[in-house]
Scaffold this active site. Structure first.
Site, PDB file in Angstrom:
ATOM      1  N   ASP A   9       4.094  -5.799   3.582  1.00 43.29           N
ATOM      2  CA  ASP A   9       3.789  -4.736   4.547  1.00 43.29           C
ATOM      3  C   ASP A   9       4.695  -4.887   5.764  1.00 43.29           C
ATOM      4  OD1 ASP A   9       2.505  -2.567   5.790  1.00 43.29           O
ATOM      5  OD2 ASP A   9       0.503  -3.323   5.346  1.00 43.29           O
ATOM      6  N   GLU A  55      -5.246   1.566   2.338  1.00 49.16           N
ATOM      7  CA  GLU A  55      -5.086   0.400   3.217  1.00 49.16           C
ATOM      8  C   GLU A  55      -5.316   0.785   4.662  1.00 49.16           C
ATOM      9  OE1 GLU A  55      -2.946  -2.461   5.893  1.00 49.16           O
ATOM     10  OE2 GLU A  55      -2.738  -0.310   5.693  1.00 49.16           O
ATOM     11  N   GLU A  56      -4.810   1.944   5.046  1.00 47.15           N
ATOM     12  CA  GLU A  56      -4.823   2.343   6.463  1.00 47.15           C
ATOM     13  C   GLU A  56      -6.229   2.624   6.998  1.00 47.15           C
ATOM     14  OE1 GLU A  56      -2.460   2.022   8.448  1.00 47.15           O
ATOM     15  OE2 GLU A  56      -0.576   2.166   7.360  1.00 47.15           O
ATOM     16  N   HIS A 105       3.651   3.221  13.071  1.00 46.58           N
ATOM     17  CA  HIS A 105       2.749   4.389  13.155  1.00 46.58           C
ATOM     18  C   HIS A 105       3.331   5.501  14.028  1.00 46.58           C
ATOM     19  CE1 HIS A 105      -1.206   2.423  11.530  1.00 46.58           C
ATOM     20  NE2 HIS A 105      -0.143   2.165  10.791  1.00 46.58           N
ATOM     21  N   ASP A 115       5.853   2.173   7.021  1.00 39.52           N
ATOM     22  CA  ASP A 115       4.514   1.623   6.763  1.00 39.52           C
ATOM     23  C   ASP A 115       3.819   2.508   5.733  1.00 39.52           C
ATOM     24  OD1 ASP A 115       2.028   0.459   6.854  1.00 39.52           O
ATOM     25  OD2 ASP A 115       1.582   1.064   8.906  1.00 39.52           O
ATOM     26  N   HIS A 134       0.838  -1.213   0.000  1.00 36.69           N
ATOM     27  CA  HIS A 134       0.000   0.000   0.000  1.00 36.69           C
ATOM     28  C   HIS A 134       0.863   1.250   0.000  1.00 36.69           C
ATOM     29  CE1 HIS A 134       0.091   1.144   4.399  1.00 36.69           C
ATOM     30  NE2 HIS A 134       0.215  -0.154   4.618  1.00 36.69           N
TER      31      HIS A 134
HETATM   32 CO    CO Z   1      -0.173   1.012   8.991  1.00 37.49          CO
HETATM   33 ZN    ZN Z   2       0.809  -0.943   6.461  1.00 36.46          ZN
END
Ligand code: CO
Ligand code: ZN
Length: 332
Positions: A218, A195-196, A304, A165, A63
């Site tokens: 990922d 995706e998130e 994150h 990410d 992603h």
């Molecule tokens: Co993420």
């Molecule tokens: Zn991710």
């Protein structure tokens, strides 16, 4: 093989929160266009790049969207209230610098509190350094999204930066694509959107590609930091082959095939049993009558946050594993 620092640094630096992926899509398209046969963009914004081969139709998904903060209101003094796009922790966000698509920068602070455990996004704000609402409105609209603005760093063994990410997944896909000269399988590299916020781009692109096999790329967590929750994934121990997360139980034969490929090519690997989270694999495997799907995960600390950290060797192991997997004959 050495880590292509330049590519990774550029990938993590480009604006592209969920739903606003134009810039990053343009950048990736430019990077890959000489290595693929066809490029299309679907209505949701997924970038789908095909490398033609005669074997199985394989969808590889990383992603390209990132988490961010969306402006919900502007107060009379020009402070911005915000909501999360994807998983944003108030503790990680406090005192960070952010940047909007138009380059406007801000810092995140909170209303005074004597009990930090009560910190919530709803009592925090973005300060863009203006005097009043009018000035703020010249720069920012309700619904605009900003992203973290921290510096890329490397030491001998690791990279630490915002947005590994999942720009590191995009990196793995791009580097693999460059190495595969004459594909044995019919490869569809998807750089997915949204995706998130719930694997949304993978869902529509899997419908389009109609793959016989799915592979998601990922980040995953790591269980090797002080007092971390038990999790048998650590930095510097190789590419992680996913067994499960909250979105999928990976296809056992495909997973076993990945292990055999890693062993045969002496690629370091570890098994990943993640008790939370999800990836594009979750959406892909539920397409139509079901698609055998697995995932290669890059072990990452502090996901994150503005300083996500991964091992250079693990990243390169992930590229190697993906290349060998895609070049293999997959019989399930
Ligand atoms: Co993420
Ligand atoms: Zn991710």
């Amino acid at each position: 093989m050495k880590l292509n620092s330049q590519l990774l640094k550029e990938l993590v630096g480009i604006y592209g929160p969920s739903g606003n992926e134009d810039k990053i899509r343009g950048y990736i398209e430019e990077q890959i266009k000489d290595y693929v046969d066809e490029i299309t963009v679907d209505s949701l914004g997924n970038l789908i790049a095909r490398k033609k081969g005669n074997g199985k139709r394989i969808m590889i998904s990383a992603h390209m969207d990132q988490i961010g903060l969306m402006v919900t209101a502007i107060d009379d003094n020009g402070f911005l209230r915000f909501t999360n796009i994807g998983g944003i922790s108030p503790f990680v966000t406090l005192s960070q610098q952010v940047i909007f698509e138009n380059g406007v920068r801000g810092v995140i602070s909170s209303e005074p509190t004597s009990d930090i455990s009560k910190l919530k996004l709803s009592n925090m704000f973005i300060d863009i350094g203006v005097n009043n609402k009018e000035e703020a409105e010249k720069l920012i609209n309700i619904g605009d999204v900003c992203i973290y603005n921290s510096e890329y760093g490397e030491s001998n063994n690791v990279v630490f930066t915002r947005y590994l990410d999942d720009r590191v997944g995009c990196y793995v896909a791009i580097e693999a694509m460059k190495q595969i000269k004459e594909p044995k399988n019919d490869l569809y590299f998807v750089f997915s959107v949204q995706e998130e916020v719930g694997l949304r781009g993978a869902k529509t692109s899997a419908y389009t590609v109609n793959p016989e096999i799915g592979i998601a790329l990922d980040v995953t967590g790591s269980g090797d930091t002080p007092n971390a929750k038990t999790f048998a994934v650590a930095l510097h121990k190789g590419a992680a082959i996913k067994v499960k997360d909250s979105s999928i139980l990976t296809h056992p034969k495909l997973r076993q095939h990945m292990v055999e490929i890693a062993k045969a090519n002496k690629i370091s690997y570890q098994m990943e049993v993640l008790e939370y989270g999800g990836t594009d694999a979750g959406a892909i495997h539920l397409t139509k009558e079901g698609v055998p799907t697995g995932a290669i995960s890059i072990p990452t600390r502090y996901i994150h946050s503005t300083i996500e950290m991964a091992s250079k060797n693990d990243i390169m192991d992930s590229v190697n594993l993906l290349v060998k997997l895609l070049e293999s004959e997959i019989i399930l």
